[in-house]
Enzyme design. Structure first.
Site, short mmCIF file in Angstrom:
data_model
loop_
_atom_site.label_atom_id
_atom_site.label_comp_id
_atom_site.label_asym_id
_atom_site.label_seq_id
_atom_site.Cartn_x
_atom_site.Cartn_y
_atom_site.Cartn_z
N CYS A 100 -2.23 35.31 37.00
CA CYS A 100 -0.94 34.77 36.60
C CYS A 100 -0.63 35.12 35.15
O CYS A 100 -0.81 34.31 34.24
CB CYS A 100 -0.88 33.26 36.80
SG CYS A 100 0.79 32.60 36.58
N CYS A 146 5.89 36.31 39.36
CA CYS A 146 5.33 35.30 38.48
C CYS A 146 6.42 34.32 38.11
O CYS A 146 7.29 34.65 37.28
CB CYS A 146 4.74 35.93 37.22
SG CYS A 146 4.08 34.69 36.08
#
Length: 431
Positions: free
Chosen positions: A169, A352
């Site tokens: 991430c 994301c």
């Protein structure tokens, strides 16, 4: 079904090493596509984490209980759970040796082990984490303490870092910072007496130019002091000093020391050592499993596949990437079993959800060409309250009830859930 590893040798048609998001998703999709397939999952953990929920949960946007469940509850029906870990890969012999000494042979291997957080690659960090204002939301054990430190911050220098390696991430270091800055600004006397610094080892704030422009606007609006090409290499906890290796183009490398009152650290990351030191690893930094970027098949061992963070697939390491990779891997794995050509191709899709405040998210979706794409038929480069609702309300449910059940491969994101999305007041038309 759980196997306790009492036998010295066993064989399975498909052996999946790793029972995280990638491994469970692949197992579920395989068994939905071909019921009765002999699938085993090698995973030592007893708890399964929804890691994408750690930051929202820590910030009070999601109950922490929503971020974990017993591993046994997510093992797909029909799969064999071997509660052990891989100690050695022997792809030439088509087998994996476990930590308890068991030999497991396979017809096809899937490596889905995630990555390894190398806290010890930053001098002084392991022993300092959790003290002297040094925190990290990348540790399950420190999530609560991290947000307690942020809420208890009384002003001064709040320093946030991003390492030189690929990380899970990639937007998370900034998510923490933006939410923390909101907390500072909402706390009497703290916001005006705080200096927020973001030090990233990257050359820019976001790898996709269209989203980088948005992020630069967010940073400027918040008056955050952003410094690129700054890689954290040492923490002197008692002095509250962070040391960075700075490598700017055309300038001699130098060290820069920054004093802090609060330091949020994101550690360097790499493939687990058992992968990096195996014949499966790519010859280069990271030690990732060397796979074809289109098919997820290993470049040297045709009976090996990999996906997610542990793979060499050249895209951001995120849960959304797994959602794009899993159907391709499953289709090609079944083709390999059937001795058919591997026709499914992965286009590098990933996403994301970049939380930029307590009421806005940039749903950053893109492909191998680093071009923005959108699953929601809106401009994905904009901050939106609707995407904030998706990230904090919709995605957790989708993860537990669709992704891990192998039921989210007919579309990338939420097309099957359009009525639910519309009920939340989301805009599906270009503004």
């Amino acid at each position: 079904m759980v196997a306790n590893g009492s036998a010295s040798h066993r064989h399975h048609q498909v052996l999946i090493v790793g029972g995280g998001s990638g491994g469970i998703t692949v197992a579920a999709q395989l068994l939905r596509a071909r019921p009765g397939l002999d699938v085993a999952i090698l995973e030592p953990a007893t708890v399964h984490d929804y890691q994408s929920g750690w930051i929202p949960a820590g910030a009070g946007l999601l109950p922490l209980a929503f971020t974990h469940r017993p591993e046994a509850s997510v093992i797909p029906p029909g799969a064999c759970w071997i509660q052990d870990s891989a100690a050695r890969f022997e792809p030439e012999a088509q087998r994996v040796i476990t930590a308890t000494g068991e030999s497991i042979s396979y017809q096809v291997l899937v490596v889905a082990m995630g990555l390894q957080l190398n806290w010890n690659h930053i001098q002084g960090l392991p022993e300092a984490l959790g003290s002297h204002g040094i925190v990290s939301a990348y540790s399950r054990d420190h999530i609560i303490a991290t947000w307690a430190a942020i809420r208890g911050f009384q002003g001064g220098i709040a320093l946030f870092t991003h390492p030189a390696t690929p990380i899970k991430c990639g937007g998370a270091p900034q998510k923490v910072m933006y939410l923390a800055d909101d907390v500072f600004q909402a706390t009497s006397g703290v916001g005006v007496n705080s200096h927020v610094i973001f030090c990233t080892a990257m050359a820019k704030l976001y790898p996709v130019e269209a989203y980088n422009t948005t992020v630069e606007q967010v940073v400027a609006r918040r008056h955050i002091d952003a410094r690129t090409l700054h890689n954290l290499i040492e923490v002197r906890a008692s002095e509250q000093v962070a040391v960075f290796d700075v490598r700017e183009p055309g300038v001699e490398p130098r060290r820069e020391e920054i004093r802090f009152d609060l330091l949020h650290v994101v550690p360097p990351m790499a493939a687990p050592d058992v992968v990096a030191h195996s014949p499966l690893a790519i010859d280069g930094p990271g030690g990732w499993v060397e796979v074809n970027k289109d098919t997820c098949q290993h470049k040297r061992f045709a009976d090996v596949f990999a996906l997610g963070d542990v793979s060499s697939l050249p895209t951001s390491k995120s849960l959304a990437a797994i959602r794009g990779q899993a159907p391709v891997l499953v289709a090609n794995l079944l083709a390999q079993l059937d001795q058919r050509p591997l026709l499914a191709h992965y286009d590098g899709y990933t996403a994301c959800p970049l939380i930029t405040s307590f009421h806005s998210v940039v749903m950053a979706e893109f492909n191998y060409e680093l071009q923005p794409v959108s699953s929601f038929l809106v401009d994905p480069t904009k901050e939106r309250w609707s995407m904030f609702l998706v990230e904090t309300r919709v995605f957790p449910w989708v993860y537990w009830h669709r992704v891990l059940k192998g039921r989210l491969h007919e579309s990338r994101f939420l097309k099957p859930f359009a009525p639910l999305v519309r009920a939340l007041g989301l805009a599906f038309k270009q503004p």
